[in-house]
Design a protein around this motif. Structure first.
Motif, mmCIF file in Angstrom:
data_model
loop_
_atom_site.group_PDB
_atom_site.id
_atom_site.type_symbol
_atom_site.label_atom_id
_atom_site.label_comp_id
_atom_site.label_asym_id
_atom_site.label_seq_id
_atom_site.Cartn_x
_atom_site.Cartn_y
_atom_site.Cartn_z
ATOM 1 N N ARG A 113 68.804 66.816 90.744
ATOM 2 C CA ARG A 113 67.881 66.856 89.591
ATOM 3 C C ARG A 113 68.472 66.171 88.365
ATOM 4 N NH1 ARG A 113 69.637 70.253 85.003
ATOM 5 N NH2 ARG A 113 67.819 71.637 84.956
ATOM 6 N N LYS A 137 67.390 58.100 78.906
ATOM 7 C CA LYS A 137 67.019 59.073 77.876
ATOM 8 C C LYS A 137 65.513 59.010 77.659
ATOM 9 C CE LYS A 137 70.516 59.667 74.324
ATOM 10 N NZ LYS A 137 71.038 58.980 73.134
ATOM 11 N N VAL A 139 62.384 61.820 76.380
ATOM 12 C CA VAL A 139 61.920 63.184 76.134
ATOM 13 C C VAL A 139 60.437 63.233 75.777
ATOM 14 C CG1 VAL A 139 64.171 64.145 75.558
ATOM 15 C CG2 VAL A 139 62.796 63.155 73.742
ATOM 16 N N ALA A 140 59.673 62.217 76.228
ATOM 17 C CA ALA A 140 58.227 62.215 75.957
ATOM 18 C C ALA A 140 57.521 63.045 77.019
ATOM 19 C CB ALA A 140 57.704 60.779 75.966
ATOM 20 N N GLY A 141 56.905 64.135 76.608
ATOM 21 C CA GLY A 141 56.191 64.991 77.556
ATOM 22 C C GLY A 141 57.134 65.928 78.287
ATOM 23 N N TYR A 142 56.547 66.895 78.997
ATOM 24 C CA TYR A 142 57.371 67.833 79.762
ATOM 25 C C TYR A 142 58.043 67.097 80.915
ATOM 26 C CZ TYR A 142 54.314 71.103 77.312
ATOM 27 O OH TYR A 142 53.611 71.774 76.349
ATOM 28 N N ASP A 143 59.182 67.647 81.343
ATOM 29 C CA ASP A 143 59.977 66.997 82.377
ATOM 30 C C ASP A 143 59.415 67.326 83.764
ATOM 31 O OD1 ASP A 143 61.928 65.754 83.805
ATOM 32 O OD2 ASP A 143 63.600 66.624 82.683
ATOM 33 N N VAL A 144 58.249 66.781 84.051
ATOM 34 C CA VAL A 144 57.593 67.073 85.329
ATOM 35 C C VAL A 144 58.363 66.433 86.488
ATOM 36 C CG1 VAL A 144 55.436 66.838 86.642
ATOM 37 C CG2 VAL A 144 55.365 67.355 84.206
ATOM 38 N N ARG A 146 61.593 66.348 86.985
ATOM 39 C CA ARG A 146 62.598 67.304 87.468
ATOM 40 C C ARG A 146 61.955 68.552 88.050
ATOM 41 N NH1 ARG A 146 65.862 65.117 83.162
ATOM 42 N NH2 ARG A 146 67.591 64.032 84.157
ATOM 43 N N LEU A 147 60.742 68.880 87.580
ATOM 44 C CA LEU A 147 60.023 70.017 88.163
ATOM 45 C C LEU A 147 59.782 69.778 89.653
ATOM 46 C CD1 LEU A 147 58.403 72.680 87.735
ATOM 47 C CD2 LEU A 147 56.411 71.243 87.258
ATOM 48 N N GLU B 147 64.408 70.275 72.188
ATOM 49 C CA GLU B 147 64.251 68.821 72.070
ATOM 50 C C GLU B 147 64.982 68.057 73.178
ATOM 51 O OE1 GLU B 147 62.156 67.681 69.971
ATOM 52 O OE2 GLU B 147 61.868 69.545 68.870
ATOM 53 N N VAL B 161 69.769 68.857 78.958
ATOM 54 C CA VAL B 161 69.294 69.325 80.279
ATOM 55 C C VAL B 161 70.404 69.330 81.324
ATOM 56 C CG1 VAL B 161 68.475 67.073 81.173
ATOM 57 C CG2 VAL B 161 67.336 69.176 81.891
ATOM 58 N N ALA B 193 64.509 72.795 83.702
ATOM 59 C CA ALA B 193 64.217 71.419 83.292
ATOM 60 C C ALA B 193 62.913 71.364 82.503
ATOM 61 C CB ALA B 193 64.131 70.515 84.514
ATOM 62 N N LEU B 194 61.950 72.163 82.929
ATOM 63 C CA LEU B 194 60.651 72.147 82.245
ATOM 64 C C LEU B 194 60.778 72.695 80.822
ATOM 65 C CD1 LEU B 194 57.968 71.191 83.288
ATOM 66 C CD2 LEU B 194 57.480 73.510 84.087
ATOM 67 N N GLY B 197 63.425 70.460 76.402
ATOM 68 C CA GLY B 197 62.604 69.376 75.858
ATOM 69 C C GLY B 197 61.135 69.748 75.718
ATOM 70 N N SER B 198 60.804 71.034 75.854
ATOM 71 C CA SER B 198 59.386 71.422 75.793
ATOM 72 C C SER B 198 58.906 71.693 74.370
ATOM 73 C CB SER B 198 59.127 72.629 76.693
ATOM 74 O OG SER B 198 59.858 73.751 76.238
ATOM 75 N N MET B 201 56.746 74.723 73.072
ATOM 76 C CA MET B 201 55.348 74.839 73.494
ATOM 77 C C MET B 201 55.157 75.829 74.638
ATOM 78 S SD MET B 201 53.683 72.228 71.849
ATOM 79 C CE MET B 201 52.373 71.699 72.938
ATOM 80 N N GLU B 414 65.397 60.915 72.324
ATOM 81 C CA GLU B 414 66.100 62.179 72.062
ATOM 82 C C GLU B 414 65.549 62.974 70.890
ATOM 83 O OE1 GLU B 414 70.172 61.190 71.251
ATOM 84 O OE2 GLU B 414 69.684 59.817 69.636
ATOM 85 N N HIS B 415 64.606 62.420 70.112
ATOM 86 C CA HIS B 415 64.110 63.160 68.948
ATOM 87 C C HIS B 415 62.896 64.025 69.258
ATOM 88 C CE1 HIS B 415 66.084 60.067 66.001
ATOM 89 N NE2 HIS B 415 66.961 60.751 66.694
ATOM 90 N N GLY B 416 62.189 63.707 70.338
ATOM 91 C CA GLY B 416 60.994 64.471 70.673
ATOM 92 C C GLY B 416 59.744 63.864 70.056
ATOM 93 N N VAL B 417 58.606 64.388 70.465
ATOM 94 C CA VAL B 417 57.304 63.848 70.043
ATOM 95 C C VAL B 417 56.830 64.545 68.767
ATOM 96 C CG1 VAL B 417 54.877 63.606 70.693
ATOM 97 C CG2 VAL B 417 56.681 63.232 72.402
#
Lengths: 354, 483
Positions: A113, A137, A139-144, A146-147, B147, B161, B193-194, B197-198, B201, B414-417
């Motif tokens: 993973r 790198k 981080v846009a959106g959830y890490d689906v 790796r899910l 993040e 992560v 993992a989910l 970086g969530s 939310m 790395e900063h997030g949305v």
């Protein structure tokens, strides 16, 4: 074309609510709970899509043989650092990712993973989806992406996977030490806390084996510091452990269990003599393979009491994995419901209720 | 607006002083590290224990009141921007280091513990926590998890992560989730993992188990100057192709170099582009790799290659890079920091396009990159007091992010949305993927009470924004107050 066929079959199965069994090479058919249904063969989805050694990124279709990927990487002095097992010397990338199993190098390099950057999949409604990407790198959106690792295909059929790859170490040297189980666990943990170029650890039948990886000078300096007896044919030793070809795995008579524990958990043979286990330890003490004829409940309880969990690694009909807490189980069911509302993908393979 | 009755019920759950509702107490919480977005919260709660957090969440859930979690407030995407009618849940008081286990190389900490404090607590055992975002003195581990924070050492040591082993987290209805732990490969789906970086939310983190690594025996840095940005970009790929994974591989362009040099006198040569290559590890390995890196840099056309002679010089070389943001900040009244990631091979093309767009928009850009992992931080210079310049800077930034997506990269490394890049999510993801993100959210938080309106855009908003691009001149997020 091949995607269209795949999507058509999943849509038809969805509409008819008929379960599908996802299968690449079938090398891990034994893993998880038994599942019934028509076989959805992914081995035809094969081939490396892109590979640029300078980017450290490889993208391949899910049915690509691990052996093909490793050979291609080796030509450029690179590797899959999570050392996926190839049981029966087979296995596809999709299977390795779906099963979420990693080999000896996981102790320092990371698990499968940790190397997945992005996936393309078809979910249980026949929808083709892309998550993650081809960059390290993101981080846009959830890490689906790796899910999907270790989800055993229950959330979607993987069709393409982007992985981070790493350079092969310039040199590797494996050393052996005679010692007992408790002493081996202590040494593995102590050495892991020091700046040593460790890349794998193993203990079995009174022998602690460690692998050092890196520049020539670094490996030999570490050898001088640790001592130990250099192991001949070390690559074969680690491959036989990784692929369960060693006699302990291949010729045992009791069920095999994969016990994941905090790395410093006490020696099982000493602290749980009543289980009468035969044992092989990896991952700095974090992974304990045991052959054990005790009832599953007792194995599970022992693992739980030591702060970990037990997975049955021999074929069986149900309860391969440790049960989830009610709160986690509810989230699992909700995710399954969204990605595969008719429950057609590898039904029951992970847990009986989905 | 939250009612006085609701605030009274919050106060009944918590010790005196742990609920802030007077305007002067609320103002410090109106923004996070991205201060272009501000909104005064209705109420701020400061729990000190997991039990208190659970009680707050259960009350909010029962009353259908939204909750925005916040750590140290150093985020750069307005992810912790207060939402009208919501409770701002500040986790800074959950700041205990519960356990450092030197033999197992793990630490168990509460979410409000500062990133650097973990390494400080582990230092006596020769261990440290690897991810090192530039805000590590102040940022909290809970925020890092939210993040999936990176830093300058990601290529070799991974992001959050890769370095978090377990979490305790509470769902909006106050149920405890125990995810992962000290044993590897937890059963079931990889919710760790989910969660990472969530962006607050899915659930509220109340405890984090992190992996600690042995301090490298030695670290050494090589500085290379180039007369051409494209050559420097190519050298990055050459180093990796030579089989070396540097601990840090940073790049700065001319404007960033000049600003940093004027600010901290790091001893940088004046040139078009500069690379800093840090190698760490076992002593002998470092020597080998430094020799390889020097040879590669020279072959790639570096006009100057210097290895730091001692620890003081190594720190000085880094001081310039680490001060790049504030240094650039002296060049203009304001700057806007972007955070795209691209495949490294696209670096020369993307830099050329950014330079062209800089002319088109009439705004200067200084470029600072985590070059090893293709993570760009273009800093757009502007003056918020000049009417329209903030808007122009945001438009320019949005174009840079869209460019990153076009070349196969992502809008945030790395900063997030947060709120900031929510429009660009529509550019990076198609509707089916966005729908699945909403589905993931619903599996944890069906009432959508945690951090509403952040990170994942509503599908209909994407359509509206698509139209908005045609009607130029409208400020993005007109509903948000601007200063």
């Amino acid at each position: 074309m091949i995607y269209d066929t795949l999507i058509d079959r999943i849509r038809a199965a969805h509409d008819a609510r008929e379960p599908l069994v996802i299968r690449g090479h079938g090398s891990k058919d034994f893993y998880g709970n038994a599942t019934a249904g028509a076989v959805l063969d992914t081995a035809g989805l094969s081939g490396i899509v892109s590979y640029d050694p300078r980017e450290l990124v490889l993208v391949a279709r899910a049915g690509t043989a691990l052996a093909e990927i490793e050979a291609t990487l080796a030509e450029h002095g690179q590797m899959l650092a999570f050392e996926p097992p190839q049981f029966d010397v087979r296995g596809t990338l999709g299977g390795a990712v779906a099963a979420g199993l990693s080999g000896p190098r996981r102790v320092t390099a990371g698990a499968v993973r940790d190397f997945v950057l992005g996936v393309e999949l078809v979910d249980g409604t026949g929808q083709r989806l892309r998550f993650g990407g081809r960059v390290i790198k993101n981080v846009a959106g959830y890490d689906v992406s790796r899910l999907m690792v270790g989800a055993l295909g229950t959330l979607g059929v993987l069709t393409e996977i982007a992985l981070k790859v790493l350079p092969r170490p310039a040199e590797e040297l494996s050393l052996q030490f005679e010692c007992g189980e408790a002493d081996a666990i202590l040494k593995m943990n102590q050495w892991a806390g020091q700046p040593l170029p460790l890349s794998a650890t193993s203990w079995h039948a009174g022998l602690l084996t460690v692998r050092l990886s890196g520049a020539h000078a670094a490996v030999h300096a570490a050898h001088a510091r640790l001592g130990g007896e250099p192991l001949a044919h070390a690559d074969e030793f680690w491959a036989r452990l990784r692929d369960h070809r060693a006699a302990f795995f291949a010729t045992r008579h009791k069920p095999l269990w994969r016990i994941a524990l905090p790395s410093t958990a006490p020696a099982l043979m000493a602290c749980r003599p009543e289980l009468e286990v035969e044992e092989w330890i990896e991952w700095g003490g974090g992974l304990r393979w045991i052959a054990c004829g005790a009832p599953p409940e007792r194995v599970r309880n022992a693992a739980h009491q030591l702060g970990g969990h037990a997975t049955r690694f021999s074929p069986g009909s149900s309860e391969a994995f440790a049960p989830l807490s009610p709160a986690l189980a509810a989230i699992h069911r909700a995710l399954k419901q969204r990605f595969d509302p008719q429950g057609i993908l590898n039904r029951g393979r992970m847990y009986p209720d989905f | 607006m939250l009612t006085p009755a609701f605030i009274a019920r919050l106060r009944a759950l918590l010790p005196p002083g742990a609920v802030l509702f007077e305007r002067e107490d609320l103002v410090p919480y109106e923004s996070d590290g991205l201060s272009a977005y501000r909104n005064t919260p209705d109420v701020v709660v400061l729990p000190s224990t997991e039990v208190e957090v659970a009680a707050i969440l259960r009350l909010c859930h029962a009353e259908s009141v939204a909750v925005v979690a916040r750590g140290a407030g150093t985020g750069l995407a307005a992810g912790a921007l207060p939402v009208d009618g919501a409770v701002l849940l500040v986790l800074a008081k959950l700041n205990r280091i519960k356990k450092v286990d030197p033999l197992a190389r793990t630490a168990v900490v509460e979410p409000g513990v500062r990133n650097l404090a973990i390494s400080e607590a582990a230092a006596q055992y020769g261990l440290y926590y690897a991810p090192d975002p530039s805000s590590q003195i102040a940022c909290s581990i809970g925020g890092n998890v939210a993040e999936n924070s990176g830093g300058v050492h990601c290529l070799k040591y991974g992001l959050t992560v890769h370095n978090v082993m377990g979490l305790r987290a509470l769902t909006i209805d106050g149920r405890l989730l125990e995810i992962g732990g000290a044993a590897p490969d937890a059963p079931g789906y990889d919710l760790l993992a989910l969660m990472t970086g969530s962006e607050g939310m899915l659930a509220v983190v109340t405890e984090v188990t992190v992996k600690l690594l042995p301090r490298p025996e030695r670290a050494q840095v090589v500085l290379a100057a180039f007369d051409d940005v494209a050559k420097a970009g190519a050298a990055v790929g050459d180093i990796i192709a030579a089989g070396v994974i540097p601990a840090g591989l940073e790049m700065m362009d001319k404007l960033a170099i000049e600003a940093a040099e004027a600010f901290v006198h790091a001893g940088y040569p004046m040139c078009a582009a500069l690379l800093l290559v840090e190698i760490d590890g076992v002593n002998e390995e470092v020597s080998d790799d430094i020799a390889t890196v020097r040879a590669v840099l020279k072959a790639a056309g570096a006009i100057q290659v210097r290895t730091a002679e001692d620890e003081a010089q190594r720190l000085k070389f880094w001081a310039g890079r680490k001060a790049a943001f504030p240094a650039v900040g002296r060049l203009a009244p304001d700057y806007y920091c972007m955070d795209g990631t691209i495949p490294r091979s696209q670096l020369p093309y993307v830099l050329t396009r950014i330079a062209e767009m800089s002319v088109e928009f009439g705004l200067a850009v200084a470029n600072v990159f985590h070059a090893g992992d293709g993570n760009l931080h273009p800093l757009i210079l502007f003056d918020a007091n000049v009417p329209g310049e903030l808007h122009k800077a945001e438009d320019f930034g949005g174009k840079i992010l869209e460019l990153c997506v076009e070349v196969g990269g992502t809008i945030t490394g790395e900063h997030g949305v947060g709120v900031e890049k929510i429009q660009q999510m529509c550019h990076q993801f198609a509707s089916p993927e966005l729908q699945r993100f909403h589905d993931v959210k619903a599996a944890f938080d069906p009432g959508r009470l945690l951090n509403p309106g952040k990170a994942v855009p509503e599908l209909h908003r994407c359509a509206e924004w698509g139209r908005m691009h045609i009607h130029a001149g409208r400020l993005p997020h007109a509903e948000l107050p601007r200063f």
